[in-house]
Design an enzyme around this catalytic site. Structure first.
Site, PDB file in Angstrom:
ATOM      1  N   GLU A   1      -1.339  11.167   5.327  1.00 10.63           N
ATOM      2  CA  GLU A   1       0.057  11.348   5.738  1.00 10.63           C
ATOM      3  C   GLU A   1       0.381  12.815   6.006  1.00 10.63           C
ATOM      4  O   GLU A   1       1.430  13.333   5.600  1.00 10.63           O
ATOM      5  CB  GLU A   1       1.005  10.758   4.690  1.00 10.63           C
ATOM      6  CG  GLU A   1       0.812   9.262   4.487  1.00 10.63           C
ATOM      7  CD  GLU A   1       1.771   8.663   3.459  1.00 10.63           C
ATOM      8  OE1 GLU A   1       2.567   9.413   2.864  1.00 10.63           O
ATOM      9  OE2 GLU A   1       1.725   7.444   3.256  1.00 10.63           O
TER      10      GLU A   1
ATOM     11  N   GLU B   1      -3.000   2.271   2.873  1.00 11.50           N
ATOM     12  CA  GLU B   1      -1.999   2.153   1.812  1.00 11.50           C
ATOM     13  C   GLU B   1      -1.047   1.044   2.188  1.00 11.50           C
ATOM     14  O   GLU B   1      -0.565   0.989   3.330  1.00 11.50           O
ATOM     15  CB  GLU B   1      -1.195   3.447   1.654  1.00 11.50           C
ATOM     16  CG  GLU B   1      -1.672   4.356   0.550  1.00 11.50           C
ATOM     17  CD  GLU B   1      -0.773   5.572   0.391  1.00 11.50           C
ATOM     18  OE1 GLU B   1      -1.313   6.684   0.457  1.00 11.50           O
ATOM     19  OE2 GLU B   1       0.439   5.407   0.206  1.00 11.50           O
TER      20      GLU B   1
END
Length: 930
Positions: free
Chosen positions: A530, A623
């Site tokens: 991220e 995720e």
């Protein structure tokens, strides 16, 4: 390069054409001055190993430790840092990272002296760092041999300086919930005296550190030897120029943990193993072997062996290497004779240079490595010997597995030709009440409980692991995504590792891959999580390509990944990596009606769009979920849908800071397990995914940052299973007969009120009974993962569920209203442990009624005492809001359960006793054996 191989049926004494060829090679080697009286059979190879010139000495005992008081330090800083202004550690985890802040230096920093430690991992010699003149800190008292450290604390490694607490409570706090409210920030020193015998004259002496948090700088006998800033990487310093043979030598290590340096608990200290490695001047380089299997079948495997040798002597040498291959048994021990041998050389190696020597062999009928339960994690050992002339100068062992790995755009991950669906979890590095200090048994226990749930894959979030963890995943048959960074050049917190990324990314990444490339459990290299560069278009893609290319230079056998929670298919960064690795975007972010009022990233389910844009790439969910709950806490009313964001009064208790265990509530950017499993099932080309998270971890306590630890785990911080565990077990182990009822059935004061009952089962339908009366039989629909009876009116007694599969009884469970708390029961995960001081027994204390049933409301204060050769290392109860220090021997139960961690200090009988006012005491014996 010459080849020698023998099938398992050959006898040690048989002389084949290959043997004669080997003898000829050895004779030629002697004539050329290269070597050798090298062994040609397994017995002699073993004897050579026993007389290896290489020594590896564990330096974990007897360190002196001092941490400066809060706010105090010294001037020996690695670099200046930006000022922290209005840092909010409770912001959403998917908040946009921001640009780095430039800082003006107005004092001396030690970075120029530390940067040369990276040189062995910088490919372009023109970019190597030159050490300046001078010796910063050389006159500092703490690095001097005559400094009196007798009043410092004596510690053994691995050591986490912060885990004992105390916790910072309330707001504002020096360390907030994001970093676990523990005193991890600060500057500390470790000192140890090493005696180097006179016989070590001429040897190379290396300090090998598996993990030091963080900004480590090392002085030896008052000389600054180097260091490494990234707290998760393993690293080596050559201490030879600074050490004195035949004398005592003083090592001093300074660590500096900045506050606001992480989004989770980083720990502090020398929290992994530290070693002293002694070699001859000619030796295998650090992580200098690479074993790959370019061709694999059940009938035959081609094994390629690369060995990098360093010549740190003052003369040119001619060398030969031999590598024997051995099978390992399930205990990791050599089994039988050598199965084959690779000989490389003779090769002349100039003084001060390195050389890569490569060879191959073919092994018949290999035992393949593969993940459980479909396959078997068989392992082999490559035993390498290095000869100069007739002298054995080094040996080096490399464990590896023989396996074939393929990533397919529609079939997913194929291991040895078989599609393995990723039933994975994300794992942070801490071990709960033990903190960041690595313990092999604690990590093994985590993996064992995950395996029980059906987990076959681990994503290491978001940093390199302890080397021993990968030894465990190799042996236990887990697939691993090995990840290095949570940020690149843009920051998530003011002092995170974006500060060192520009200087250290190449060295960090190359060293990680060289350390871990021989582990068969590692299937992928993830270079970022991220990262803020998702938002910077082509500029971010440039950095991504640089990292991707480094990975490929070091290891072309595994794909690259970077996990994206924002980047879309059309953005340049998404095309760079070998795989498509999506965080939350696959099932959609804030896209369900219950999330419509929230601000932040919002996407529809994007698996189809990514699959259309990259039809030749494997897609996986790196995720997913980010569901939250507190074990044993059930809050009313219960949401009607299958997924909703937790909020005060809607799944969350803002006073007690607990989250409902109905397992329907999530972080703002997340989705429930039900929604995630359904989304994955609707897109069968997706290779599977990784839950956020497998275990609760210290820090990041979304949604209540007044707490100390996360609510994300399927398993709580103490290792007790939440209800969500059984939802995943039902989906991931369909062959296991099971049914699980929630909630508990102790609800005094709720008589006659609606108390929903939900079931998780591996069956396809179930019937629910309350006090013998059927409440109906229900069948799971397509993409449905729970059965709900939402209108049940509470009355004390018994809930009973009978699950069916294909119309036949499959599993049964009963949940009863219990009587008052009456007694404490102690149960150990293992009643026999090793006595060497590293093995642990994890003991559950449960509070029972007079009939032996667990009382789910019991919060009794428990006191623990121990007799015999052992100690209580820590206690916990899984309550994310508890600020009782982990080292306390007194702790309240949380919904009837508490944990005691016991370590042996010698052989003998260890007796643990648990007491509480008004309860019958519990007692348990653990036997410690040599």
């Amino acid at each position: 390069m010459q080849l020698f191989s023998r099938s398992a049926g050959d006898t040690a004494g048989s002389l084949s054409y290959s043997h004669c060829w080997l003898i000829l090679v050895l004779v030629l080697g002697l004539m050329l001055g290269a070597c050798s009286d090298r062994p040609g059979d397994a017995a002699q190879a073993s004897q050579a190993a026993d007389t290896s010139p290489r020594e590896r000495i564990l330096l974990n005992s007897g360190w002196r430790f001092m941490k400066y008081p809060e706010g105090k330090s010294d001037a020996l800083i690695y670099d200046v840092r930006p000022e922290v202004i209005n840092e909010n550690d409770a912001k959403d985890a998917d908040s946009k990272p921001t640009e780095a802040v430039s800082v003006e230096r107005n004092q001396q920093v030690l970075k120029p002296w530390i940067l040369p430690s990276a040189n062995p991992f910088i490919a372009d010699p023109a970019k190597h760092h030159t050490r300046p003149q001078g010796n910063p800190g050389g006159d500092f008292p703490l690095v001097q041999a005559d400094f009196d450290d007798s009043q410092w604390q004596m510690v053994n490694l691995p050591h986490d300086w912060a885990i004992a607490g105390p916790f910072y409570e309330g707001e504002p706090a020096l360390v907030g919930g994001g970093m676990g409210r523990l005193p991890s920030p600060g500057v500390a020193w470790y000192r140890k005296t090493l005696n180097i015998p006179a016989s070590d004259v001429g040897k190379r002496l290396f300090l090998d550190v598996e993990g030091a948090m963080s900004y480590a700088m090392v002085w030896v006998n008052g000389q600054l030897a180097g260091g490494w800033p990234y707290g998760y990487n393993s690293w080596r310093l050559d201490l030879t120029p600074y050490m004195k043979a035949g004398a005592d030598n003083q090592i001093a290590i300074r660590l500096d943990n900045p506050n606001h340096s992480a989004r989770w608990y980083p720990g502090g200290g020398l929290y992994r193993n530290v070693w002293l490695t002694k070699t001859q001047a000619v030796h295998v380089a650090q992580w200098g072997t690479r074993v790959t299997t370019p061709e694999v079948s059940s009938a035959s495997a081609r094994i390629a062996v690369d060995v990098t040798v360093d010549n740190q002597s003052l003369r040119d040498v001619t060398l030969v290497t031999t590598t024997h291959i051995y099978a390992l048994n399930t205990r990791g021990e050599r089994e039988g004779e050598s199965l084959g041998q690779v000989i490389t050389g003779p090769q002349t190696l100039a003084a001060g240079s390195s050389a890569l020597l490569s060879g191959e062999l073919r092994l018949a009928n290999p035992r393949l490595w593969g993940p459980l339960p479909q396959q078997v994690p068989n392992l082999y050992l490559a035993h390498t010997s290095v000869y100069v002339g007739e002298q054995l100068v080094d040996t080096y062992d490399t464990r590896f597995g023989i396996r074939q790995l393929e990533f397919h755009p529609t079939r997913g991950v194929l291991v040895n030709g078989e599609a393995i669906y990723l039933q994975g979890v994300n794992q942070h590095h801490d071990l709960g009440a033990l903190g960041a200090a690595f313990n092999r048994r604690a990590a093994e226990r985590q993996l064992e409980i995950l395996r029980e749930m059906g987990v076959n894959a681990i994503r290491l979030a978001h940093n390199p692991p302890a080397p021993e963890l990968l030894e465990l995943t190799d042996a236990m048959g887990f697939l691993v995504v090995n990840e290095i960074y949570d940020s690149w050049e843009r920051k998530k917190t003011a002092h995170d590792f974006h500060l060192i990324f520009p200087d250290w990314y190449e060295a960090d990444l190359r060293s990680l891959i060289r350390r871990d490339r021989n582990h068969p459990s590692v299937i992928m290299w993830s270079v970022g999580n991220e990262v803020g560069e998702q938002y910077t278009d082509e500029a971010g893609a440039v950095i991504a390509r640089r990292l991707h290319d480094i990975v490929k230079e070091e290891d072309s056998t595994r794909p690259t990944a970077a996990s994206f929670n924002y980047a879309k298919p059309q953005m340049p960064i998404t095309a760079v990596m070998d795989t498509i690795s999506l965080n939350y975007q696959g099932e959609g972010i804030r896209n369900a009606p219950a999330y419509s009022h929230l601000q932040g990233i919002r996407t529809e389910p994007l698996y189809p769009a990514f699959h259309a844009a990259f039809p030749d790439k494997a897609i996986f969910s790196s995720e997913n979920a980010a569901a939250v709950s507190s074990r044993g806490e059930y809050l009313f009313p219960v949401v009607d849908g299958i997924s909703a964001p937790v909020a005060d009064g809607a799944g969350g208790d803002p006073v007690r800071h607990q989250v409902s265990a109905y397992e329907l509530y999530t972080a703002p950017f997340g989705s429930s397990a039900d929604k995630v499993l359904g989304s994955l099932a609707r897109h069968p080309y997706v290779a599977g995914g990784f839950i956020w998270s497998g275990w609760d971890y210290l820090g990041e306590p979304t949604p209540y940052y007044a707490a100390r630890s996360s609510y994300f785990g399927v398993i709580d911080l103490a290792g007790f299973k939440k209800d969500r565990f059984y939802l995943y077990q039902a989906a991931w182990r369909p062959e296991l007969p099971m049914v699980h009822i929630l909630p508990h059935w102790n609800w005094p004061g709720r008589e006659g009120q609606v108390t929903p009952v939900h079931l998780f089962t591996s069956g396809d339908e179930a019937e629910l009974f309350l006090n013998g009366q059927s409440l109906g039989r229900k069948q799971k629909g397509e993409y449905e993962y729970r059965l709900r009876w939402d209108e049940v009116l509470y009355q004390p007694g018994e809930l009973k569920s009978v699950a069916y599969k294909d119309g036949k009884p499959w599993a049964e469970q009963r949940v009863q209203t219990t009587g008052p708390a009456a007694a404490i029961k102690l149960e150990a995960d293992r009643a026999q442990i090793g006595s060497a001081g590293v093995d642990l027994s994890f003991i559950t204390a449960s509070i029972r009624d007079e009939n032996g049933l667990l009382n789910p409301l019991a919060m009794n204060e428990l006191r623990f005492s121990l007799e015999g050769p052992g100690e209580i290392v820590a206690t916990d109860n899984g309550d994310p809001t508890s600020f009782v220090p982990f080292v306390s021997h007194q702790r309240p139960a949380f919904h009837g359960l508490a944990l005691v961690i016991v370590r042996a200090t010698g052989p003998g009988k260890i007796t643990l006793k648990a007491t509480s006012d008004g309860l019958a005491a519990g007692e348990l014996v653990v036997q410690a054996t040599p």
